[in-house]
Design a protein around this motif. Structure first.
Motif, PDB file in Angstrom:
ATOM      1  N   GLU A   1       0.827  -1.201   0.000  1.00  0.00           N
ATOM      2  CA  GLU A   1       0.000   0.000   0.000  1.00  0.00           C
ATOM      3  C   GLU A   1       0.867   1.259   0.000  1.00  0.00           C
ATOM      4  O   GLU A   1       1.667   1.473   0.904  1.00  0.00           O
ATOM      5  CB  GLU A   1      -0.906  -0.005   1.241  1.00  0.00           C
ATOM      6  CG  GLU A   1      -1.858   1.151   1.300  1.00  0.00           C
ATOM      7  CD  GLU A   1      -2.703   1.125   2.570  1.00  0.00           C
ATOM      8  OE1 GLU A   1      -3.486   2.065   2.776  1.00  0.00           O
ATOM      9  OE2 GLU A   1      -2.555   0.162   3.364  1.00  0.00           O
ATOM     10  N   PRO A   2       0.746   2.111  -1.025  1.00  0.00           N
ATOM     11  CA  PRO A   2       1.539   3.348  -1.069  1.00  0.00           C
ATOM     12  C   PRO A   2       1.150   4.292   0.068  1.00  0.00           C
ATOM     13  O   PRO A   2       0.013   4.255   0.554  1.00  0.00           O
ATOM     14  CB  PRO A   2       1.163   3.959  -2.434  1.00  0.00           C
ATOM     15  CG  PRO A   2       0.525   2.847  -3.212  1.00  0.00           C
ATOM     16  CD  PRO A   2      -0.118   1.950  -2.211  1.00  0.00           C
ATOM     17  N   ASP A   3       2.079   5.125   0.459  1.00  0.00           N
ATOM     18  CA  ASP A   3       1.842   6.055   1.572  1.00  0.00           C
ATOM     19  C   ASP A   3       0.640   6.964   1.308  1.00  0.00           C
ATOM     20  O   ASP A   3      -0.149   7.241   2.211  1.00  0.00           O
ATOM     21  CB  ASP A   3       3.087   6.912   1.829  1.00  0.00           C
ATOM     22  CG  ASP A   3       4.211   6.113   2.475  1.00  0.00           C
ATOM     23  OD1 ASP A   3       3.915   5.029   3.022  1.00  0.00           O
ATOM     24  OD2 ASP A   3       5.367   6.562   2.426  1.00  0.00           O
ATOM     25  N   PHE A   4       0.511   7.447   0.064  1.00  0.00           N
ATOM     26  CA  PHE A   4      -0.572   8.396  -0.222  1.00  0.00           C
ATOM     27  C   PHE A   4      -1.946   7.713  -0.123  1.00  0.00           C
ATOM     28  O   PHE A   4      -2.951   8.372   0.147  1.00  0.00           O
ATOM     29  CB  PHE A   4      -0.384   9.059  -1.589  1.00  0.00           C
ATOM     30  CG  PHE A   4      -0.366   8.111  -2.760  1.00  0.00           C
ATOM     31  CD1 PHE A   4      -1.541   7.704  -3.379  1.00  0.00           C
ATOM     32  CD2 PHE A   4       0.837   7.626  -3.251  1.00  0.00           C
ATOM     33  CE1 PHE A   4      -1.522   6.838  -4.464  1.00  0.00           C
ATOM     34  CE2 PHE A   4       0.871   6.757  -4.335  1.00  0.00           C
ATOM     35  CZ  PHE A   4      -0.321   6.358  -4.941  1.00  0.00           C
ATOM     36  N   ILE A   5      -1.991   6.389  -0.315  1.00  0.00           N
ATOM     37  CA  ILE A   5      -3.238   5.646  -0.121  1.00  0.00           C
ATOM     38  C   ILE A   5      -3.478   5.436   1.374  1.00  0.00           C
ATOM     39  O   ILE A   5      -4.596   5.597   1.878  1.00  0.00           O
ATOM     40  CB  ILE A   5      -3.203   4.285  -0.847  1.00  0.00           C
ATOM     41  CG1 ILE A   5      -3.131   4.473  -2.365  1.00  0.00           C
ATOM     42  CG2 ILE A   5      -4.406   3.426  -0.457  1.00  0.00           C
ATOM     43  CD1 ILE A   5      -4.389   4.996  -2.998  1.00  0.00           C
ATOM     44  N   ALA A   6      -2.408   5.092   2.098  1.00  0.00           N
ATOM     45  CA  ALA A   6      -2.521   4.841   3.539  1.00  0.00           C
ATOM     46  C   ALA A   6      -3.046   6.070   4.285  1.00  0.00           C
ATOM     47  O   ALA A   6      -3.732   5.937   5.308  1.00  0.00           O
ATOM     48  CB  ALA A   6      -1.167   4.418   4.091  1.00  0.00           C
ATOM     49  N   LYS A   7      -2.743   7.243   3.784  1.00  0.00           N
ATOM     50  CA  LYS A   7      -3.158   8.476   4.445  1.00  0.00           C
ATOM     51  C   LYS A   7      -4.566   8.913   4.071  1.00  0.00           C
ATOM     52  O   LYS A   7      -5.085   9.891   4.617  1.00  0.00           O
ATOM     53  CB  LYS A   7      -2.171   9.598   4.108  1.00  0.00           C
ATOM     54  CG  LYS A   7      -0.770   9.369   4.655  1.00  0.00           C
ATOM     55  CD  LYS A   7       0.198  10.442   4.148  1.00  0.00           C
ATOM     56  CE  LYS A   7       1.617  10.175   4.652  1.00  0.00           C
ATOM     57  NZ  LYS A   7       2.595  11.155   4.099  1.00  0.00           N
ATOM     58  N   SER A   8      -5.174   8.227   3.130  1.00  0.00           N
ATOM     59  CA  SER A   8      -6.502   8.616   2.650  1.00  0.00           C
ATOM     60  C   SER A   8      -7.601   7.885   3.426  1.00  0.00           C
ATOM     61  O   SER A   8      -7.333   6.889   4.109  1.00  0.00           O
ATOM     62  CB  SER A   8      -6.629   8.297   1.156  1.00  0.00           C
ATOM     63  OG  SER A   8      -6.602   6.887   0.942  1.00  0.00           O
ATOM     64  N   PRO A   9      -8.861   8.353   3.363  1.00  0.00           N
ATOM     65  CA  PRO A   9      -9.963   7.682   4.061  1.00  0.00           C
ATOM     66  C   PRO A   9     -10.117   6.229   3.604  1.00  0.00           C
ATOM     67  O   PRO A   9      -9.917   5.910   2.435  1.00  0.00           O
ATOM     68  CB  PRO A   9     -11.189   8.517   3.651  1.00  0.00           C
ATOM     69  CG  PRO A   9     -10.635   9.845   3.262  1.00  0.00           C
ATOM     70  CD  PRO A   9      -9.300   9.570   2.652  1.00  0.00           C
ATOM     71  N   LYS A  10     -10.521   5.357   4.540  1.00  0.00           N
ATOM     72  CA  LYS A  10     -10.589   3.924   4.258  1.00  0.00           C
ATOM     73  C   LYS A  10     -11.992   3.453   3.884  1.00  0.00           C
ATOM     74  O   LYS A  10     -12.189   2.273   3.589  1.00  0.00           O
ATOM     75  CB  LYS A  10     -10.101   3.128   5.479  1.00  0.00           C
ATOM     76  CG  LYS A  10      -8.620   3.330   5.784  1.00  0.00           C
ATOM     77  CD  LYS A  10      -7.753   2.706   4.692  1.00  0.00           C
ATOM     78  CE  LYS A  10      -6.270   2.731   5.022  1.00  0.00           C
ATOM     79  NZ  LYS A  10      -5.665   4.040   4.972  1.00  0.00           N
ATOM     80  N   SER A  11     -12.971   4.350   3.917  1.00  0.00           N
ATOM     81  CA  SER A  11     -14.339   3.967   3.591  1.00  0.00           C
ATOM     82  C   SER A  11     -15.144   5.217   3.252  1.00  0.00           C
ATOM     83  O   SER A  11     -14.690   6.345   3.481  1.00  0.00           O
ATOM     84  CB  SER A  11     -14.991   3.237   4.766  1.00  0.00           C
ATOM     85  OG  SER A  11     -15.155   4.131   5.855  1.00  0.00           O
ATOM     86  N   LEU A  12     -16.354   5.006   2.722  1.00  0.00           N
ATOM     87  CA  LEU A  12     -17.243   6.139   2.469  1.00  0.00           C
ATOM     88  C   LEU A  12     -17.629   6.822   3.768  1.00  0.00           C
ATOM     89  O   LEU A  12     -17.738   8.049   3.826  1.00  0.00           O
ATOM     90  CB  LEU A  12     -18.501   5.656   1.734  1.00  0.00           C
ATOM     91  CG  LEU A  12     -18.363   5.361   0.243  1.00  0.00           C
ATOM     92  CD1 LEU A  12     -19.655   4.761  -0.295  1.00  0.00           C
ATOM     93  CD2 LEU A  12     -18.018   6.626  -0.541  1.00  0.00           C
ATOM     94  N   ALA A  13     -17.815   6.016   4.817  1.00  0.00           N
ATOM     95  CA  ALA A  13     -18.166   6.586   6.118  1.00  0.00           C
ATOM     96  C   ALA A  13     -17.039   7.486   6.643  1.00  0.00           C
ATOM     97  O   ALA A  13     -17.288   8.586   7.151  1.00  0.00           O
ATOM     98  CB  ALA A  13     -18.452   5.474   7.120  1.00  0.00           C
ATOM     99  N   ALA A  14     -15.787   7.025   6.492  1.00  0.00           N
ATOM    100  CA  ALA A  14     -14.637   7.831   6.931  1.00  0.00           C
ATOM    101  C   ALA A  14     -14.524   9.110   6.106  1.00  0.00           C
ATOM    102  O   ALA A  14     -14.191  10.179   6.638  1.00  0.00           O
ATOM    103  CB  ALA A  14     -13.356   7.009   6.814  1.00  0.00           C
ATOM    104  N   LEU A  15     -14.824   9.006   4.812  1.00  0.00           N
ATOM    105  CA  LEU A  15     -14.786  10.186   3.951  1.00  0.00           C
ATOM    106  C   LEU A  15     -15.881  11.173   4.350  1.00  0.00           C
ATOM    107  O   LEU A  15     -15.644  12.388   4.420  1.00  0.00           O
ATOM    108  CB  LEU A  15     -14.964   9.755   2.492  1.00  0.00           C
ATOM    109  CG  LEU A  15     -15.004  10.870   1.439  1.00  0.00           C
ATOM    110  CD1 LEU A  15     -13.736  11.721   1.502  1.00  0.00           C
ATOM    111  CD2 LEU A  15     -15.175  10.271   0.053  1.00  0.00           C
TER     112      LEU A  15
END
Length: 460
Positions: free
Chosen positions: A42-56
């Motif tokens: 998993e790239p860092d820029f993905i790891a730092k992004s929301p993990k679900s629609l609820a998190a977003l």
């Protein structure tokens, strides 16, 4: 033309692997590629992004409804999706197993989901991670895993599919695009499969059934009845006669033929069926046999291969964000196909506009058009692409005279030069050409420029 050069394009994204194919031998190369491990982290820029629609959603709500803050979050997500596309381009360019990545990209275009619709970058990453893990497993297993990805559930609206309020999108595409193709199922099959998918919605790592949303009535699919879940339905689908031939045709189109002969579709569909849908022996046999064909010209290059070949030939330092942008302009936007059917390929890769844009790119590389550079810089400023600059360097194995130079360059093109082309090449590099002259490098690049802009260069 060396067959290994042609096969490097068939089995990868450029001619980079030609020497390896030549030294290892075709069968050893294919075996090595198919048996290699293909890790993905998993790239860092993905790891730092929301993990679900609820998190977003929570992230946007945490901004206290400030319009500027919400817009900033939206722009960050757009940037993250773009970084993912550049990440994939870099992966395809630098991989030691181009054949495996070309298979992975095939399945991404087969099981289409788009970042614009899915919204959650982590789900897009999970989708590709699943493909990487299962792309050489059993095809039935791969189909099951793809249906359960959060990205697929979101893209085809199955989170809206519940008892008493059925959504048929995923059921329809499961039959039409993933397994059987049009004309090999009924509308009643779609309705009943949709019922078997009710309640399948988002989970933390993959989709999961919510019992209170599930329809537990008896469903009838291809003549069989029961309270099926989707795994059982997929088992029934794989008993249908057309399933292996549908996949065989799409694989032949991706790797070898814009219009594959019916005899080959039957041949390789039979092999897939005989091996109980195990993908590794299917791919091995197909690559081993079709790569024996020394004649190219059966397929128009997709934009990724076009750009990668030029980068390899001219030893260009790639700017992966720029390449991701250029692919989008050439109608091959990674993880953002135009519709659920994916990139059609064939003549769609060579419309008049796309061909003109390809030629403009070649001219830009050779002539260093400052106006074009400024236009690209302006359009890509928000993505932090960096400096756009290339220094083409055409390495030749032999450059004794005009004759040897022209022969080597023509051979790299993977097509035979006709009489008219040969005459024009002789004008570009006359018989008394001095390879040690001050402007010799630019003159040789002019030859490459002419060849790369030819209609023949656009095909494999």
């Amino acid at each position: 033309m060396h067959l290994s050069t042609l096969n490097a394009l068939r089995l990868g994204f450029s001619t980079k692997a030609a020497d390896t194919i030549q030294s290892l031998g075709l069968e050893n190369y294919i075996t090595q590629q198919l048996q290699a491990k293909v890790p993905i982290n998993e790239p860092d820029f993905i790891a730092k992004s929301p993990k679900s629609l609820a998190a977003l959603r929570d992230l946007k709500q945490s901004t206290e409804k400030s319009g500027e803050e919400v817009e900033k979050i939206t722009k960050t997500l757009i940037k993250t999706h773009f970084e993912w596309k550049a990440y994939l381009v870099q992966r395809f360019d630098t991989t030691e197993v181009p054949l495996r990545e070309k298979i992975n990209l095939f399945f991404q275009n087969h099981f289409v989901v788009t970042s614009q619709s899915v919204k959650v970058p982590f789900w897009i990453y999970q989708h590709y991670e699943t493909i990487v893990k299962y792309s050489l497993s059993n095809y039935k297993t791969l189909v099951k895993e793809m249906v359960y990805t959060n990205a697929m559930i979101k893209y085809l609206d199955n989170h809206q599919n519940r008892k008493g309020k059925t959504n048929e999108n995923l059921a329809r595409e499961l039959l039409e695009l993933f397994t059987l193709g049009e004309g090999n199922y009924s509308e009643n099959d779609i309705k009943n499969i949709a019922l078997s998918l009710t309640g399948l919605t988002f989970g933390e790592k993959k989709g999961m059934y919510r019992p209170f949303l599930k329809d537990n009535s008896v469903k009838t699919v291809f003549g069989k009845s029961g309270n099926f879940d989707i795994d059982e339905v997929i088992d029934i689908i794989f008993e249908q006669p057309h399933t292996p031939y549908f996949l065989a045709e799409k694989v032949l189109k991706w790797f070898f033929y814009d219009d594959p002969p019916d005899s080959l579709i039957t041949k390789y569909g039979d092999i897939l069926k005989k091996n109980h849908f195990e993908l590794s022996p299917f791919f091995y046999t197909l690559f081993k046999e079709e790569c024996q064909n020394p004649k190219g010209g059966n397929q128009i290059k997709n934009p990724l291969i076009f750009f990668m070949q030029i980068h390899h030939d001219l030893q260009l330092q790639p700017n992966y964000k720029l390449l991701a942008f250029l692919l989008k302009n050439q109608a091959m936007d990674l993880y953002d196909q135009p519709n659920v059917k994916g990139w059609k390929g064939g003549k769609d890769w060579l419309t008049a506009q796309i061909y003109a844009d390809r030629n403009q790119f070649v001219d830009f590389i050779i002539d260093d058009n400052e106006r074009f550079r400024k236009m690209l810089n302006k359009r890509l400023e928000k993505f932090e692409v960096g400096t756009i600059s290339w220094q083409p360097n055409l390495h030749l194995k032999t450059s004794k005279n005009a004759k040897t130079i022209l022969e080597e360059l023509a051979e790299r093109m993977v097509f035979e030069t006709n009489e008219t082309m040969q005459t024009e090449l002789n004008q570009l590099l006359k018989y008394d050409f001095d390879p040690h002259a001050q402007n010799a490098k630019q003159s040789i690049l002019r030859v490459y420029q002419y060849l790369a802009k030819s209609p023949e260069f656009q095909i494999i």
